[in-house]
Structures are given as C-alpha cells and as structure tokens.
Design a protein around this motif. Structure first.
Motif, mmCIF file in Angstrom:
data_model
loop_
_atom_site.group_PDB
_atom_site.id
_atom_site.type_symbol
_atom_site.label_atom_id
_atom_site.label_comp_id
_atom_site.label_asym_id
_atom_site.label_seq_id
_atom_site.Cartn_x
_atom_site.Cartn_y
_atom_site.Cartn_z
ATOM 1 N N MET A 101 37.572 71.970 43.688
ATOM 2 C CA MET A 101 38.470 72.160 42.548
ATOM 3 C C MET A 101 39.912 71.842 42.926
ATOM 4 O O MET A 101 40.639 71.168 42.192
ATOM 5 N N ASN A 102 40.351 72.336 44.097
ATOM 6 C CA ASN A 102 41.731 72.095 44.514
ATOM 7 C C ASN A 102 42.016 70.602 44.685
ATOM 8 O O ASN A 102 43.064 70.105 44.278
ATOM 9 N N ASP A 103 41.070 69.884 45.303
ATOM 10 C CA ASP A 103 41.257 68.443 45.498
ATOM 11 C C ASP A 103 41.310 67.712 44.166
ATOM 12 O O ASP A 103 42.098 66.775 43.980
ATOM 13 N N LEU A 104 40.461 68.141 43.210
ATOM 14 C CA LEU A 104 40.454 67.517 41.887
ATOM 15 C C LEU A 104 41.781 67.747 41.177
ATOM 16 O O LEU A 104 42.339 66.825 40.564
ATOM 17 N N VAL A 105 42.285 68.971 41.251
ATOM 18 C CA VAL A 105 43.562 69.282 40.610
ATOM 19 C C VAL A 105 44.683 68.453 41.206
ATOM 20 O O VAL A 105 45.523 67.900 40.487
ATOM 21 N N LEU A 106 44.707 68.340 42.523
ATOM 22 C CA LEU A 106 45.748 67.548 43.176
ATOM 23 C C LEU A 106 45.671 66.084 42.764
ATOM 24 O O LEU A 106 46.688 65.431 42.531
ATOM 25 N N THR A 107 44.447 65.568 42.655
ATOM 26 C CA THR A 107 44.270 64.179 42.247
ATOM 27 C C THR A 107 44.736 63.956 40.817
ATOM 28 O O THR A 107 45.459 62.987 40.520
ATOM 29 N N LEU A 108 44.348 64.853 39.925
ATOM 30 C CA LEU A 108 44.737 64.723 38.522
ATOM 31 C C LEU A 108 46.250 64.868 38.356
ATOM 32 O O LEU A 108 46.872 64.148 37.572
ATOM 33 N N ALA A 109 46.831 65.818 39.089
ATOM 34 C CA ALA A 109 48.285 66.007 39.000
ATOM 35 C C ALA A 109 49.030 64.774 39.484
ATOM 36 O O ALA A 109 50.067 64.402 38.928
ATOM 37 N N ALA A 110 48.492 64.133 40.524
ATOM 38 C CA ALA A 110 49.140 62.932 41.047
ATOM 39 C C ALA A 110 48.978 61.751 40.101
ATOM 40 O O ALA A 110 49.902 60.951 39.918
ATOM 41 N N ASP A 111 47.806 61.651 39.462
ATOM 42 C CA ASP A 111 47.516 60.487 38.619
ATOM 43 C C ASP A 111 48.144 60.586 37.231
ATOM 44 O O ASP A 111 48.616 59.583 36.675
ATOM 45 N N TYR A 112 48.123 61.792 36.652
ATOM 46 C CA TYR A 112 48.548 61.928 35.251
ATOM 47 C C TYR A 112 49.841 62.729 35.083
ATOM 48 O O TYR A 112 50.428 62.737 34.007
ATOM 49 N N GLY A 113 50.247 63.431 36.112
ATOM 50 C CA GLY A 113 51.559 64.044 36.182
ATOM 51 C C GLY A 113 51.982 64.896 35.017
ATOM 52 O O GLY A 113 51.270 65.790 34.561
ATOM 53 N N VAL A 114 53.154 64.606 34.489
ATOM 54 C CA VAL A 114 53.829 65.445 33.511
ATOM 55 C C VAL A 114 53.035 65.630 32.207
ATOM 56 O O VAL A 114 52.914 66.762 31.721
ATOM 57 N N PRO A 115 52.485 64.578 31.584
ATOM 58 C CA PRO A 115 51.734 64.797 30.334
ATOM 59 C C PRO A 115 50.544 65.745 30.510
ATOM 60 O O PRO A 115 50.298 66.590 29.645
ATOM 61 N N LEU A 116 49.834 65.616 31.618
ATOM 62 C CA LEU A 116 48.697 66.496 31.859
ATOM 63 C C LEU A 116 49.162 67.930 32.079
ATOM 64 O O LEU A 116 48.519 68.874 31.618
ATOM 65 N N LEU A 117 50.271 68.107 32.770
ATOM 66 C CA LEU A 117 50.793 69.449 32.996
ATOM 67 C C LEU A 117 51.120 70.135 31.677
ATOM 68 O O LEU A 117 50.834 71.321 31.490
ATOM 69 N N PHE A 118 51.722 69.386 30.757
ATOM 70 C CA PHE A 118 52.004 69.941 29.421
ATOM 71 C C PHE A 118 50.714 70.417 28.766
ATOM 72 O O PHE A 118 50.641 71.528 28.226
ATOM 73 N N CYS A 119 49.683 69.582 28.789
ATOM 74 C CA CYS A 119 48.404 69.926 28.146
ATOM 75 C C CYS A 119 47.764 71.145 28.790
ATOM 76 O O CYS A 119 47.223 72.019 28.103
ATOM 77 N N VAL A 120 47.836 71.222 30.109
ATOM 78 C CA VAL A 120 47.184 72.319 30.822
ATOM 79 C C VAL A 120 47.855 73.653 30.524
ATOM 80 O O VAL A 120 47.192 74.655 30.242
#
Length: 207
Positions: free
Chosen positions: A1-20
């Motif tokens: 889970m941690n690796d997936l979160v880090l990957t998603l945060a790196a790839d999609y950044g700010v827009p994904l953080l807003f959604c989460v």
C-alpha cells in the motif's frame, strides 16, 4: 500500500491529493494522511510545489467537510421525523442537538486533526443537528488548516521516513479516536442506567 501511494503521489500529484482529501472527509476509506505525507516529501525534493500541495489538500478537505454537512442537512427532515417516532430515538436526537449547541465548535475543530477518523461523522452530525453552517465552516477550516499543516509539514521535514511517520501518526490518531468513542459509550451507558433506575424508583413509589 505504501509503495502504491508513493507511486500515485509522484505520478498524479496535486490533483489526486485534492481528490483524496475530499473523499476522506466523506468517510470513504482512502489513505489521505499518507498521501499528504508523501506529497510533502515530494515537495521537499522539488518534484511538487509545497504551496500547491498544501492548498490542494486544504481545499479538498474543506470541500469534503462542507459537502458532508449539506448532505446531512438536506436529509435532516427525514431523519428527524424517523427519530421522533420513538421516545428513545427522540431523546438521542435532543441530546445530540444539545451537545452540538454546547460543544460543537471544539468537536468540529479537534475531529479534523486530533481524532481525524471521527471527522466525517462529526460533519454529518453537525448537519443533522442543524448546527449553524457559518460556524461549522469556520471551525472546520481552522481544523483542516492544522491537519494539512501537520501532515504536509511532517512529510516535508521527514521525507526519508514517511512510512514510519505515517505508522506512528495513524496509530496515535486511531488510539485517540477509540478512546473518545469509549468515553462517549461509557457516558451513554451511565445515562441509560440512571434513567432506568429513576423509572424503577417511580414505579416502586407509585405501587
């Protein structure tokens, strides 16, 4: 889970953080705290903009809080009618309204960050109890400022230890939330026990 979160945060950044953060404030099971820590870490390395990360997390959380409030507010009439059909449910409704009137502001503020797992449910209770929206929005924004500041800030400062920090904060927040629930349950049980005792005493006096 941690690796997936880090990957998603790196790839999609700010827009994904807003959604989460938005979804987490509606009680959906997304790892918002870990996303904020990871995004703060990427801001420290220069991969993301720190102001953009903080703003996205804050706006997402505030929007989620207010949507939860208004969903509950729109359903208030139906839920209130259902609660009024039984004396015990009506009493529970009245206690919730009294509690929010007395302690609503501090409950909203601390539920945003100190006991974050309870935050979405406090949003719903605020709407159902008819707590004034302007005060809800103000206290909620203040609480989310602390929540975002703590998690994004720690991610920025401890970019190399995000997993350890996430585990520590998650355990602490979960413990505090469980403690609050246990205290509220104890108060409710005591109140119910006293009510039953008073009822029994009245019956005994009448006989």
């Amino acid at each position: 889970m941690n690796d997936l979160v880090l990957t998603l945060a790196a790839d999609y950044g700010v827009p994904l953080l807003f959604c989460v953060t938005f979804l987490s404030c509606l009680a959906l099971p997304v790892p918002s705290s870990l996303f904020m820590l990871a995004s703060g870490g990427f801001a420290a390395t220069g991969d993301l903009s720190l102001p953009a990360v903080a703003l996205a997390a804050f706006v997402g959380a505030v929007c989620g809080d207010n949507l939860g409030y208004w969903i509950a507010r729109r359903l208030r009439g139906r839920v209130t009618g259902w609660l009024a059909t039984r004396p015990r449910r009506a009493a529970m409704r009245d206690r919730a309204q009294d509690y929010m009137h007395k302690w609503g502001g501090s409950s909203i503020f601390f539920s945003c960050w100190l006991v974050a797992p309870l935050g979405p449910y406090v949003n719903y209770v605020s709407g159902l109890s008819g707590y004034r929206w302007s005060r809800f929005a103000l206290w909620g924004a203040a609480g989310e400022t602390v929540w975002v500041g703590v998690y994004v800030g720690l991610g920025y400062l401890f970019a190399d230890n995000i997993t350890a920090i996430s585990s520590l904060l998650g355990n602490l927040s979960g413990f505090l939330a469980a403690l609050v629930v246990a205290v509220l349950l104890a108060i409710w049980l005591r109140h119910a026990s006293n009510a039953r005792q008073k009822k029994a005493d009245r019956k005994k006096a009448a006989s």
